[in-house]
Design a protein around this motif. Structure first.
Motif, PDB file in Angstrom:
ATOM      1  N   LYS A 209       0.809  -1.218  -0.083  1.00 55.10           N
ATOM      2  CA  LYS A 209       0.014  -0.040   0.085  1.00 55.10           C
ATOM      3  C   LYS A 209       0.813   1.196  -0.056  1.00 55.10           C
ATOM      4  CE  LYS A 209      -3.138  -2.119   3.047  1.00 55.10           C
ATOM      5  NZ  LYS A 209      -3.812  -2.010   4.290  1.00 55.10           N
ATOM      6  N   MET A 210       2.234   1.157   0.473  1.00 49.86           N
ATOM      7  CA  MET A 210       2.904   2.474   0.589  1.00 49.86           C
ATOM      8  C   MET A 210       4.220   1.851   0.164  1.00 49.86           C
ATOM      9  SD  MET A 210       2.516   3.334   4.406  1.00 49.86           S
ATOM     10  CE  MET A 210       1.515   4.552   4.797  1.00 49.86           C
ATOM     11  N   ASP A 211       4.859   3.265  -0.081  1.00 49.57           N
ATOM     12  CA  ASP A 211       6.446   3.530  -0.408  1.00 49.57           C
ATOM     13  C   ASP A 211       7.101   2.459   0.607  1.00 49.57           C
ATOM     14  OD1 ASP A 211       8.561   3.686  -2.142  1.00 49.57           O
ATOM     15  OD2 ASP A 211       8.844   5.631  -1.006  1.00 49.57           O
ATOM     16  N   LYS A 212       7.928   1.571   0.117  1.00 49.67           N
ATOM     17  CA  LYS A 212       8.747   0.678   1.156  1.00 49.67           C
ATOM     18  C   LYS A 212       9.681   1.678   1.761  1.00 49.67           C
ATOM     19  CE  LYS A 212      10.957  -4.038   0.544  1.00 49.67           C
ATOM     20  NZ  LYS A 212      11.463  -4.990  -0.122  1.00 49.67           N
ATOM     21  N   LYS A 213      10.446   2.577   1.104  1.00 49.88           N
ATOM     22  CA  LYS A 213      11.342   3.522   1.653  1.00 49.88           C
ATOM     23  C   LYS A 213      10.570   4.254   2.768  1.00 49.88           C
ATOM     24  CE  LYS A 213      14.019   4.529  -2.521  1.00 49.88           C
ATOM     25  NZ  LYS A 213      13.724   5.245  -3.675  1.00 49.88           N
ATOM     26  N   ARG A 217      12.047   4.073   6.460  1.00 49.24           N
ATOM     27  CA  ARG A 217      12.456   5.522   7.115  1.00 49.24           C
ATOM     28  C   ARG A 217      11.791   5.591   8.420  1.00 49.24           C
ATOM     29  NH1 ARG A 217      11.399  10.894   4.760  1.00 49.24           N
ATOM     30  NH2 ARG A 217      10.321   9.537   3.094  1.00 49.24           N
ATOM     31  N   ALA A 218      10.367   5.101   8.501  1.00 51.35           N
ATOM     32  CA  ALA A 218       9.895   5.247   9.906  1.00 51.35           C
ATOM     33  C   ALA A 218      10.333   4.167  10.627  1.00 51.35           C
ATOM     34  CB  ALA A 218       8.355   4.986   9.642  1.00 51.35           C
ATOM     35  N   GLY A 219      11.174   3.089  10.187  1.00 51.56           N
ATOM     36  CA  GLY A 219      11.421   2.032  11.074  1.00 51.56           C
ATOM     37  C   GLY A 219      10.431   1.054  11.282  1.00 51.56           C
ATOM     38  N   ILE A 220       9.691   1.015  10.252  1.00 52.56           N
ATOM     39  CA  ILE A 220       8.444  -0.272  10.239  1.00 52.56           C
ATOM     40  C   ILE A 220       8.884  -1.289   9.146  1.00 52.56           C
ATOM     41  CG2 ILE A 220       5.988  -0.465   9.865  1.00 52.56           C
ATOM     42  CD1 ILE A 220       5.703   2.388  11.300  1.00 52.56           C
ATOM     43  N   ASP A 232       1.092   5.532  17.626  1.00 52.38           N
ATOM     44  CA  ASP A 232       2.572   6.031  17.282  1.00 52.38           C
ATOM     45  C   ASP A 232       3.083   5.861  15.936  1.00 52.38           C
ATOM     46  OD1 ASP A 232       2.322   7.522  19.673  1.00 52.38           O
ATOM     47  OD2 ASP A 232       3.748   6.467  20.946  1.00 52.38           O
ATOM     48  N   GLU A 233       3.031   4.720  15.735  1.00 54.74           N
ATOM     49  CA  GLU A 233       3.647   4.035  14.402  1.00 54.74           C
ATOM     50  C   GLU A 233       2.833   4.647  13.273  1.00 54.74           C
ATOM     51  OE1 GLU A 233       5.978  -0.098  15.270  1.00 54.74           O
ATOM     52  OE2 GLU A 233       3.634   0.022  15.285  1.00 54.74           O
ATOM     53  N   VAL A 234       1.453   4.853  13.441  1.00 53.02           N
ATOM     54  CA  VAL A 234       0.726   5.378  12.659  1.00 53.02           C
ATOM     55  C   VAL A 234       0.987   6.682  12.304  1.00 53.02           C
ATOM     56  CG1 VAL A 234      -1.679   5.890  11.558  1.00 53.02           C
ATOM     57  CG2 VAL A 234      -1.160   3.547  12.810  1.00 53.02           C
ATOM     58  N   MET A 235       1.052   7.497  13.364  1.00 53.13           N
ATOM     59  CA  MET A 235       1.254   8.756  13.434  1.00 53.13           C
ATOM     60  C   MET A 235       2.563   9.383  12.683  1.00 53.13           C
ATOM     61  SD  MET A 235      -0.624  10.026  16.632  1.00 53.13           S
ATOM     62  CE  MET A 235       0.053  11.452  17.062  1.00 53.13           C
ATOM     63  N   ARG A 236       3.475   8.407  12.955  1.00 57.52           N
ATOM     64  CA  ARG A 236       4.817   8.690  12.418  1.00 57.52           C
ATOM     65  C   ARG A 236       4.881   8.293  10.812  1.00 57.52           C
ATOM     66  NH1 ARG A 236       8.856   4.259  13.954  1.00 57.52           N
ATOM     67  NH2 ARG A 236       7.743   4.192  15.859  1.00 57.52           N
ATOM     68  N   LEU A 237       4.126   7.420  10.543  1.00 60.99           N
ATOM     69  CA  LEU A 237       3.965   7.133   9.020  1.00 60.99           C
ATOM     70  C   LEU A 237       3.399   8.436   8.233  1.00 60.99           C
ATOM     71  CD1 LEU A 237       2.812   3.540   8.487  1.00 60.99           C
ATOM     72  CD2 LEU A 237       4.694   4.498   7.532  1.00 60.99           C
ATOM     73  N   TYR A 238       2.310   8.914   8.962  1.00 66.66           N
ATOM     74  CA  TYR A 238       1.605   9.971   8.304  1.00 66.66           C
ATOM     75  C   TYR A 238       2.539  11.362   8.347  1.00 66.66           C
ATOM     76  CZ  TYR A 238      -1.893  13.590   7.660  1.00 66.66           C
ATOM     77  OH  TYR A 238      -2.530  14.680   6.944  1.00 66.66           O
ATOM     78  N   THR A 239       3.227  11.356   9.320  1.00 70.10           N
ATOM     79  CA  THR A 239       3.891  12.768   9.282  1.00 70.10           C
ATOM     80  C   THR A 239       5.184  12.782   8.371  1.00 70.10           C
ATOM     81  OG1 THR A 239       4.758  11.941  11.309  1.00 70.10           O
ATOM     82  CG2 THR A 239       3.255  13.714  11.328  1.00 70.10           C
TER      83      THR A 239
END
Ligand code: SAH
Length: 240
Positions: A209-213, A217-220, A232-239
């Motif tokens: 669904k998302m760019d692998k990079k 970068r978000a450490g996920i 927290d992870e969702v918010m990190r991905l969003y920002t």
């Protein structure tokens, strides 16, 4: 009065439960309160026992409105005919406490609308289907994440069907939303679009669904799924 199924009309008839719900809202002198779906006014009357400044009720059913007009005479009561899922709450005040035994068929839409008005709503005490209450509190769903980004969600109590007239087929529960003191300044429409996409097919690995990079970068781990992500992870991905 004939109660209407299409409006999700299940009236709370237990005085004990009604007074607890009002206590959960910690109403204070001078508060401006909003009640969604007052119905015949059982909760409305209890709210008006508190020394609040004003109570705005939002009700869709004309018949219920006539009933309340007859039953409750109080200068602080303001009645609005309308649908709570599209009502502009911030037109009523800037520090609203919202209560309501929600019509279950549109409860999620109403909850979404409340979050869109978060800047003028520090607190809400809502009765919803128990399953919805649990899902909002724990997730995973886009709406749960949307709510929990801005509010602390507490599960206050369960209410069995017998406390309603007519009894619904499902158990109910009261949840309380309290504004978090540190809220991210997200554009809500954009954040909603991000979340609904993230949680669609939420069993799919995130890399689909998302760019692998971005994920790295978000450490996920790109192999993980949306349903496993913490808030927290969702918010990190969003920002990112
Ligand atoms: N609060 C009352 C009634 C709850 S039943 C009590 O506890 O006894 C739900 C109420 O919401 C009904 O009065 C119904 O007419 C009203 N309602 C249904 N759909 C609505 C909507 N979209 N917006 C506002 N009120 C709605």
């Amino acid at each position: 009065m004939r109660l209407k199924k299409r409006y999700g009309q299940h009236l709370l008839i237990s005085p004990g439960v009604i007074s607890k719900i009002v206590e959960f809202a910690q109403l204070e002198d001078g508060d401006t309160v909003v009640e969604i779906g007052p119905g015949t006014g059982n909760l409305t009357k209890e709210i008006l026992k508190k020394p609040i400044k004003a109570l705005h009720v939002i009700e869709v059913d004309e018949e219920m409105i006539s009933f309340i007009v007859e039953r409750i005479k109080d200068d602080r009561l303001v009645i609005h005919r309308g649908e709570a899922q599209s009502f502009n709450l911030c037109s009523l005040g800037d520090e609203l406490k919202v209560l309501g035994n929600l019509p279950y068929n549109v409860a999620s839409l109403i909850l979404e609308n409340l979050v869109f008005h978060k800047d003028c709503m520090p607190l809400a005490v809502l009765t919803v289907q128990k399953e919805v209450a649990e899902k909002i509190q724990k997730g995973p769903s886009w709406l749960s994440t949307f709510v929990r980004t801005f509010y602390r969600v507490e599960y206050m109590m369960s209410i069995p069907p017998r406390f309603f007239l007519p009894p619904p087929k499902v158990d109910s529960a009261v949840i309380r939303l309290s504004s978090l003191s540190h809220q991210p300044s997200f554009d809500l429409k954009d954040y909603k679009a991000f979340l609904t996409k993230l949680y669609s097919n939420r069993r799919k690995a995130l890399k689909n669904k998302m760019d692998k990079k971005t994920l790295l970068r978000a450490g996920i781990d790109p192999m993980r799924r949306a349903e496993e992500l913490s808030l927290d992870e969702v918010m990190r991905l969003y920002t990112l």
